[in-house]
Design a protein around this motif. Structure first.
Motif, mmCIF file in Angstrom:
data_model
loop_
_atom_site.group_PDB
_atom_site.id
_atom_site.type_symbol
_atom_site.label_atom_id
_atom_site.label_comp_id
_atom_site.label_asym_id
_atom_site.label_seq_id
_atom_site.Cartn_x
_atom_site.Cartn_y
_atom_site.Cartn_z
ATOM 1 N N GLY A 194 0.787 -1.226 0.000
ATOM 2 C CA GLY A 194 0.000 0.000 0.000
ATOM 3 C C GLY A 194 0.816 1.272 0.000
ATOM 4 O O GLY A 194 0.389 2.295 -0.541
ATOM 5 N N TYR B 205 -5.419 -6.893 2.895
ATOM 6 C CA TYR B 205 -5.900 -5.926 1.911
ATOM 7 C C TYR B 205 -6.555 -4.710 2.559
ATOM 8 O O TYR B 205 -6.615 -3.636 1.953
ATOM 9 C CB TYR B 205 -6.814 -6.624 0.905
ATOM 10 N N GLY B 206 -7.023 -4.866 3.807
ATOM 11 C CA GLY B 206 -7.433 -3.680 4.544
ATOM 12 C C GLY B 206 -6.251 -2.758 4.776
ATOM 13 O O GLY B 206 -6.360 -1.531 4.661
ATOM 14 N N ALA C 47 -5.385 -0.896 1.603
ATOM 15 C CA ALA C 47 -6.282 0.234 1.392
ATOM 16 C C ALA C 47 -5.921 1.403 2.300
ATOM 17 O O ALA C 47 -5.795 2.556 1.854
ATOM 18 C CB ALA C 47 -7.721 -0.198 1.643
ATOM 19 N N ALA C 48 -5.766 1.126 3.591
ATOM 20 C CA ALA C 48 -5.488 2.191 4.548
ATOM 21 C C ALA C 48 -4.152 2.865 4.237
ATOM 22 O O ALA C 48 -4.032 4.103 4.293
ATOM 23 C CB ALA C 48 -5.489 1.630 5.967
ATOM 24 N N MET D 126 -4.315 5.075 1.069
ATOM 25 C CA MET D 126 -4.954 6.358 1.342
ATOM 26 C C MET D 126 -4.022 7.271 2.135
ATOM 27 O O MET D 126 -3.889 8.463 1.839
ATOM 28 C CB MET D 126 -6.257 6.122 2.103
ATOM 29 N N ALA E 188 -8.165 3.353 -2.817
ATOM 30 C CA ALA E 188 -8.323 2.652 -1.548
ATOM 31 C C ALA E 188 -9.680 1.977 -1.430
ATOM 32 O O ALA E 188 -9.832 1.008 -0.678
ATOM 33 C CB ALA E 188 -8.114 3.623 -0.384
ATOM 34 N N LEU E 189 -10.695 2.464 -2.148
ATOM 35 C CA LEU E 189 -12.021 1.861 -2.055
ATOM 36 C C LEU E 189 -12.005 0.392 -2.489
ATOM 37 O O LEU E 189 -12.677 -0.453 -1.886
ATOM 38 C CB LEU E 189 -13.018 2.643 -2.916
ATOM 39 N N GLY F 267 -10.182 -1.668 0.082
ATOM 40 C CA GLY F 267 -10.874 -1.461 1.343
ATOM 41 C C GLY F 267 -12.131 -2.311 1.450
ATOM 42 O O GLY F 267 -12.345 -3.019 2.444
ATOM 43 N N GLY G 225 -11.065 -5.894 1.527
ATOM 44 C CA GLY G 225 -10.570 -6.320 2.819
ATOM 45 C C GLY G 225 -11.670 -6.527 3.837
ATOM 46 O O GLY G 225 -11.751 -7.573 4.498
ATOM 47 N N ILE G 226 -12.567 -5.564 3.970
ATOM 48 C CA ILE G 226 -13.652 -5.667 4.949
ATOM 49 C C ILE G 226 -14.603 -6.798 4.569
ATOM 50 O O ILE G 226 -15.052 -7.573 5.425
ATOM 51 C CB ILE G 226 -14.402 -4.329 5.052
ATOM 52 N N GLY H 1 -14.338 -4.357 -5.484
ATOM 53 C CA GLY H 1 -13.896 -4.862 -4.191
ATOM 54 C C GLY H 1 -14.818 -5.930 -3.641
ATOM 55 O O GLY H 1 -14.370 -6.933 -3.075
#
Length: 444
Positions: free
Chosen positions: A36, A155-156, A159-160, A163, A282-283, A286, A289-290, A339
């Protein structure tokens, strides 16, 4: 599952191994963060500081990353089966040490490509090993949940960190601020892996001891002692579920590799700011991941095959939305949908491989699957770059959409269900295939 009668092997299960499992989730989040730190920044750095304009040449760093990661996946699986998981994990983090420094001080694009070779080796060794270790710990019942949590963390963090890196780049410049994150992640990961992570190979041996009527036993005559070439052939071509998973994984990461190099450039055509591009990018990981926190567990309840098929079709639709879109709102909707489709597929494919592979050669099977899956980075980067140069950015996205739909069809036709949900197991609960399947085999 309880401890073995000999008392020398540990118990299997998420609850019994909660502390180690949570620690490995944290380590895998740091693995994802290493990717990331650069995803938003490098395509912009290529234009702003190195003056690159050809998409094929620009995407070379993604191809280098993908080939290095795919190759190291094979070594991760083989070496972890032979020498244990923890030494491979630690070796992977040693390869990460130079990466952020090379990106900070790179005098030309060749340094960036070289840094991504090292990053690919780091990712292949560390991510593969954390996957294998979690499969070792939890046993068969919660494999989908375990993979969902593992991939959600990784993958979270992608994303974080994407960003955050976009924010740092906009406010403090493209170098060095975003890459200071990588220095911190590597130091923390080496500390955690070296001092607190424990070897999980004994859990795999216990899993093998308990294995009587699982997928590999049914389909491969209970033979746990397969040669490397046999494991490669089964996972790549011969075994329907394993080879279907390898194909779907390759196309899935083709989409990710394409997005890595192409999305920031596509989004920049609408004159978006660096932070907006970072948020859009990041979407995708993100939601991915979630979403895996739920889809992995869902596959334990409803099975793997249909979730994989639906996920690949969802990715195809999402890429069509992105190709047709011309602004922040449409692209945001497309990346969210992409995603979601990836979340349906990613942990489920790993769980399916774990369903079929015998614990004795599971590390190698996971490694081979991840070889094919992560070659998708290189295929996506090379094909995407060539098509973008010849026909434009939107044509490259349409190519990925068509391949995603084709992969969904291949899974629907060739793959069988590898995980029979407990509520439908009935008198044949130990069998791999549903009793309605004409090729169903019962093992007493």
């Amino acid at each position: 599952m309880k401890q073995s009668t000999a008392g020398s092997l540990p118990a299997l299960g998420l609850r019994a191994n909660a502390a180690q499992f949570v620690l490995l989730v944290a380590v895998n989040a740091l693995v994802g963060g290493m990717v990331g730190q650069q995803q938003t920044v490098l395509p912009l750095l290529a234009h702003a500081e190195f003056g690159l304009s050809g998409y094929t040449f620009l995407f070379a760093y993604v191809a280098a990353f993908g080939i290095a990661k795919a190759t190291s996946n094979w070594f991760a699986g083989t070496l972890s089966d032979r020498y244990g998981r923890k030494p491979v994990l630690l070796a992977g983090w040693l390869f990460a040490i130079p990466v952020p420094l090379m990106l900070i001080f790179a005098p030309d694009w060749g340094w960036v490509v070289a840094a991504n070779v090292l990053l690919g080796i780091n990712q292949g060794l560390t991510w593969s090993t954390t996957v294998i270790m979690k499969i070792d710990l939890v046993g068969p019942a919660q494999r989908g949940l375990a993979m969902g949590l593992n991939e959600a963390a990784g993958y979270g963090a992608v994303a974080a960190t994407s960003m955050l890196a976009g924010y740092l780049a906009e406010h403090y410049g493209l170098r060095p601020a975003p890459f200071l994150l990588g220095i911190a992640y590597t130091a923390l990961a080496l500390l955690l892996s070296g001092l607190f992570v424990r070897e999980t190979r004994p859990h795999a041996l216990l899993d093998a001891e308990n294995m009587t009527t699982r997928a590999a036993s049914v389909r491969h005559g209970r033979d746990a002692n397969l040669a490397n070439r046999q494991v490669f052939a089964l996972t790549s071509f011969r075994e329907p579920a394993l080879s279907s998973a390898s194909l779907a994984g390759l196309v899935n990461n083709l989409n990710f590799g394409l997005s890595w190099g192409l999305f920031p450039l596509l989004f920049a055509t609408a004159d978006l700011s660096t932070s907006q591009i970072g948020l859009l990018f990041a979407l995708y990981p993100g939601v991915w991941g979630i979403g895996q926190m739920f889809t992995g567990a869902l596959s334990d309840r409803i099975g793997r095959k249909h979730l994989i098929t639906a996920g690949m079709l969802t990715q195809a639709g999402a890429l069509a939305v992105i190709a047709l879109g011309h602004g922040y709102g449409a692209w945001a909707a497309g990346t969210v949908l992409l995603g979601a489709g990836t979340a349906m597929v990613y942990p489920t494919l790993l769980a399916a491989v774990g369903d079929v592979a015998h614990p004795i050669w599971r590390g190698r099977a996971v490694g081979v699957y991840r070889v094919w899956r992560d070659l998708g980075y290189a295929v996506g980067a090379i094909m995407g770059g060539i098509i973008a140069d010849l026909m434009g950015l939107h044509a490259a996205v349409w190519m990925a959409a068509a391949l995603s739909a084709a992969a969904a069809l291949a899974v629907a036709v060739r793959m069988y269900e590898t995980h029979l949900p407990p509520r439908t197991a009935g008198p044949c609960g130990g069998c791999v295939r549903n009793a309605s399947d004409p090729s169903h085999q019962h093992v007493a």
